[in-house]
Design an enzyme around this catalytic site. Structure first.
Site, short mmCIF file in Angstrom:
data_model
loop_
_atom_site.label_atom_id
_atom_site.label_comp_id
_atom_site.label_asym_id
_atom_site.label_seq_id
_atom_site.Cartn_x
_atom_site.Cartn_y
_atom_site.Cartn_z
N ASP A 85 0.87 -1.19 0.00
CA ASP A 85 0.00 0.00 0.00
C ASP A 85 0.90 1.23 0.00
O ASP A 85 1.75 1.40 0.87
CB ASP A 85 -0.90 -0.04 1.24
CG ASP A 85 -2.07 0.93 1.15
OD1 ASP A 85 -2.01 1.88 0.34
OD2 ASP A 85 -3.05 0.73 1.89
N ASP A 96 -3.51 7.37 -2.93
CA ASP A 96 -3.34 6.17 -2.11
C ASP A 96 -3.68 4.98 -3.02
O ASP A 96 -4.77 4.95 -3.60
CB ASP A 96 -4.32 6.31 -0.93
CG ASP A 96 -4.20 5.24 0.13
OD1 ASP A 96 -3.48 4.27 -0.09
OD2 ASP A 96 -4.87 5.40 1.17
N HIS A 156 -11.87 5.46 2.27
CA HIS A 156 -11.97 6.72 3.03
C HIS A 156 -11.79 7.92 2.12
O HIS A 156 -11.12 7.86 1.11
CB HIS A 156 -10.90 6.74 4.13
CG HIS A 156 -9.53 6.35 3.64
ND1 HIS A 156 -8.58 7.26 3.30
CD2 HIS A 156 -8.99 5.13 3.38
CE1 HIS A 156 -7.49 6.62 2.87
NE2 HIS A 156 -7.71 5.33 2.91
N HIS A 164 -7.54 10.25 6.49
CA HIS A 164 -8.86 9.67 6.75
C HIS A 164 -9.83 10.77 7.14
O HIS A 164 -10.06 11.04 8.31
CB HIS A 164 -8.78 8.61 7.86
CG HIS A 164 -8.11 7.36 7.40
ND1 HIS A 164 -8.81 6.23 7.05
CD2 HIS A 164 -6.81 7.07 7.19
CE1 HIS A 164 -7.95 5.29 6.66
NE2 HIS A 164 -6.74 5.77 6.74
N GLU A 189 -10.84 0.89 -1.24
CA GLU A 189 -9.93 -0.22 -0.96
C GLU A 189 -10.61 -1.42 -0.31
O GLU A 189 -10.47 -1.65 0.88
CB GLU A 189 -8.76 0.25 -0.09
CG GLU A 189 -9.13 1.00 1.17
CD GLU A 189 -7.91 1.31 2.05
OE1 GLU A 189 -6.88 0.63 1.95
OE2 GLU A 189 -8.01 2.25 2.85
N GLU A 281 -6.51 -1.15 -4.32
CA GLU A 281 -6.94 0.21 -4.00
C GLU A 281 -6.57 1.22 -5.09
O GLU A 281 -5.48 1.17 -5.66
CB GLU A 281 -6.27 0.66 -2.70
CG GLU A 281 -6.60 2.09 -2.28
CD GLU A 281 -5.95 2.47 -0.95
OE1 GLU A 281 -4.88 1.95 -0.65
OE2 GLU A 281 -6.54 3.31 -0.25
CO CO Z 1 -3.90 2.66 0.80
#
Ligand code: CO
Length: 296
Positions: A85, A96, A156, A164, A189, A281
């Site tokens: 990640d 992300d 998120h 977040h 994700e 993700e």
């Molecule tokens: Co991530």
């Protein structure tokens, strides 16, 4: 969204996608995860991005928040399923993205279902769609393939320097009905597992975030705070300080900062029944009619 902000998201997304693809060749048998983490984070900086959070390298039942310890001896084996990640930011605007590599060759079906769940969720995104509808669809796809989504981890919203923020995007049916809106930036994700479908916290933490700056007499603590203050609340790794602080003192200093509520620890999360976990993700910007995937 302002042009400058949009450009930062797109630039962060491009770097995150490039580093993600580049890093895939590092995930192989006998590779040391401490070296993989250093190379991936180095590549982000080399590409002109900033590190939004320490690269997470999660093996088998480890699900999230694991980044190698400064002296981590872990070496990948041919039986491992590894999720990576990656977070990149430009001026605080975060991209992300994550993927899973199955070195065992036993989890192809699970990874496929996980990837299809992500793609389907993204294809549904548009203003006014409810997160419950996305969660229900992700759950159905992963269940129909014979696996379970992780029910207590969610996608998120991200905002500047805030990983977040705002709404969560579940991977299961939920009783709340938050709606997506144009201009929201969302990290989607879903996680899949052959285990129970929940994560629990372990005692170990390698990732930390700033809670509140307070005076401290420990010299090492002041050094850490001096360096991470500019990250605002973005997470960082203990190992980032192993060449600046005597490694013998490192754990102690971090424990002290957590107990004084100056830092917040993010405990390693693992699957409740030690199931193997996968994760895919992307980060998207919600547009008038759908969404733009910035980490493609
Ligand atoms: Co991530």
């Amino acid at each position: 969204m302002e042009d400058k902000e949009l450009k930062s998201y797109r630039d962060a997304g491009k770097i995150a996608a490039r580093v993600r693809e580049w890093g895939k060749s590092l995930i192989r048998e006998n590779a040391k995860i401490l070296e993989i983490a250093g190379k991936i984070e180095g590549k982000i900086l080399e590409s002109g991005g900033e590190i939004a959070f320490p690269v997470n390298i999660c093996i088998n039942d480890i699900t999230a928040h694991y980044t190698p310890k400064y002296n981590d001896p872990t070496i990948l084996t041919g039986r491992d399923v590894i999720s990576v990640d990656i977070g990149v930011h430009m001026d605080g605007f975060i991209a992300d993205t994550a993927y899973t590599v199955d070195l065992s060759g036993n989890y192809g079906k699970m990874l496929d279902a996980n990837e299809i769940a992500l793609e389907t969720a993204i294809s549904m995104i548009k203003p006014e769609i409810s997160v419950a509808e996305i969660g229900r669809t992700v759950q159905r796809i992963i269940r129909d393939a014979g696996f379970k989504p992780i029910e207590n981890l969610t996608g998120h919203e991200v905002r500047q320097y805030d990983l977040h923020a705002g709404i969560s995007i579940p991977s299961v049916e939920v009783p709340y009905n938050w709606k997506m809106q144009e201009g929201m930036v969302l990290a989607i994700e879903p996680f899949a597992t052959n285990g129970y479908g929940r994560v629990i916290e372990s005692k170990q933490a390698e990732i930390f975030g700033l809670e509140k700056i307070k005076p401290t007499r420990m010299q090492e603590a002041r050094l850490i705070l001096g360096e991470i203050e500019k990250r605002k609340k973005l997470p960082f790794a203990e190992r980032w300080f192993s060449n600046k602080i005597n490694p013998l003192k490192l754990d102690l200093v971090f424990r002290e900062l957590v107990s004084n509520k100056i830092l917040k620890a993010y405990p390693v999360l693992h699957e409740k029944e030690k199931g193997v976990v996968s994760q895919f993700e992307h980060t998207v910007i919600v547009t008038k009619e759908g969404c733009e995937i910035i980490t493609k």
